[in-house]
Scaffold this active site. Structure first.
Site, PDB file in Angstrom:
ATOM      1  N   ALA A 120       0.846  -1.309  -0.033  1.00 50.32           N
ATOM      2  CA  ALA A 120      -0.014   0.015   0.056  1.00 50.32           C
ATOM      3  C   ALA A 120       0.793   1.337  -0.073  1.00 50.32           C
ATOM      4  O   ALA A 120       0.442   2.303   0.544  1.00 50.32           O
ATOM      5  CB  ALA A 120      -0.990  -0.142   1.096  1.00 50.32           C
ATOM      6  N   ASN A 176       2.483  -3.731   7.738  1.00 53.00           N
ATOM      7  CA  ASN A 176       3.567  -4.586   6.787  1.00 53.00           C
ATOM      8  C   ASN A 176       4.176  -3.440   5.920  1.00 53.00           C
ATOM      9  O   ASN A 176       5.384  -3.934   5.433  1.00 53.00           O
ATOM     10  CB  ASN A 176       2.632  -5.566   5.906  1.00 53.00           C
ATOM     11  N   HIS A 204       0.040   6.749   4.079  1.00 51.17           N
ATOM     12  CA  HIS A 204       1.093   6.364   4.295  1.00 51.17           C
ATOM     13  C   HIS A 204       2.410   7.654   3.619  1.00 51.17           C
ATOM     14  O   HIS A 204       2.366   7.901   2.357  1.00 51.17           O
ATOM     15  CB  HIS A 204       1.661   5.035   3.677  1.00 51.17           C
TER      16      HIS A 204
END
Ligand SMILES: NC(=O)c1ccc[n+]([C@@H]2O[C@H](COP(=O)([O-])OP(=O)(O)OC[C@H]3O[C@@H](n4cnc5c(N)ncnc54)[C@H](O)[C@@H]3O)[C@@H](O)[C@H]2O)c1
Length: 253
Positions: A120, A176, A204
């Site tokens: 992601a 992750n 992010h």
């Protein structure tokens, strides 16, 4: 290429619904400790449920893991020992040095490949290229919605500041990408996790500095319908990784 899916939850569901049916990629076997989840996916794709994971290993060319860090440690070594390839989504498991060495040694012996999708985040290609030189700093700042963490708060809170190796232990279902960035940069990267009631997505921000210059990326991820912890882009990245395995050209690093 015959593919088996280990873990039939949110990522596997997006994957099965979005992947284009091709002769070269046949997603045929489904394994989950919750048999109903495996049955649901097998029904959608006309595949087969396996009750014993070893049956999947014997019949596939590649296992796509989309289950949990513990499943990676329990089950992935037996896939690699058979010389079969894997795609790993629960990347946090790979920050355990002993386990990393174990699976790398098995793969060297059997010739099996361990694939890790970019997940992601954006910018992994540049970080991989940058690691040819010296990477001096990687900082991941992740802003999550309260629902993605099962929390109910009214003001922004800092949940974690520390290294990736610690973050993946504290938040095994959530971070992750910190592990993926650590592997790409060969550093135990710096991680900051915030929970923010003003956001409805997983954001992010990645800052990388090295002798090549500087990269800053920001990814605003919409969550999967059935699991707010997981970003749709993570499932899409696994699809493109699979597609890349059968295509004649290779784009990006
Ligand atoms: N790499 C990335 O960027 C990224 C992004 C999102 C999620 N993830 C990770 O991918 C994994 C799957 O995510 P998801 O959203 O699909 O999760 P999910 O909870 O929706 O589905 C996981 C499924 O795996 C099954 N499972 C778990 N452990 C198992 C085991 N030991 N044996 C058999 N089945 C098992 C569960 O029953 C469940 O059906 C998680 O570990 C998640 O943290 C990685």
């Amino acid at each position: 290429m015959i593919v088996g899916i280990l873990g039939c939850g949110a990522i596997a569901n997006v994957l099965i619904r979005k992947i284009e049916n091709k002769e070269e990629i046949l997603i045929k076997y489904f394994y989950d400790r919750d048999i109903e989840k495996a049955e649901n996916l097998a029904r959608v794709s006309n595949g087969t449920v396996v009750l014993d994971f070893q049956d999947m290993v014997d019949n596939v060319d590649l296992v796509l893991e989309s289950a949990s860090q513990s499943s990676v440690k329990e089950l992935i070594p037996q896939v690699l020992k058979k010389g079969k390839d894997v795609i790993i989504m629960s990347v946090g498991a790979l920050l355990d040095n002993d386990f990393w060495n174990e699976i790398n040694n098995i793969s060297k012996k059997t010739g099996s490949k361990i694939h890790i999708p970019s997940g992601a985040i954006a910018g992994l290609d540049a970080i991989k290229a940058g690691s040819v030189g010296e990477i001096k700093k990687v900082l991941l700042t992740t802003r999550k919605s309260p629902s993605s963490l099962g929390m109910n708060i009214i003001e922004e809170e800092i949940l974690f500041v520390g290294k990736a190796s610690e973050a993946v232990k504290r938040f095994p279902l959530n971070i992750n990408v910190a592990a993926t960035l650590s592997i790409a940069s060969n550093l135990d990267i710096d991680v900051k996790i915030l929970v923010d009631p003003k956001v409805d997505r997983n954001i992010h921000q990645v800052l990388v500095e090295g002798d090549f210059g500087r990269v800053i990326t920001e990814t605003e991820n919409l969550p999967c319908e059935s699991n707010p912890k997981t970003s749709i882009l993570a499932a899409y990245s696994a699809i493109q990784l699979l597609n890349g395995l059968i295509e004649p050209f290779n784009l990006g690093t």
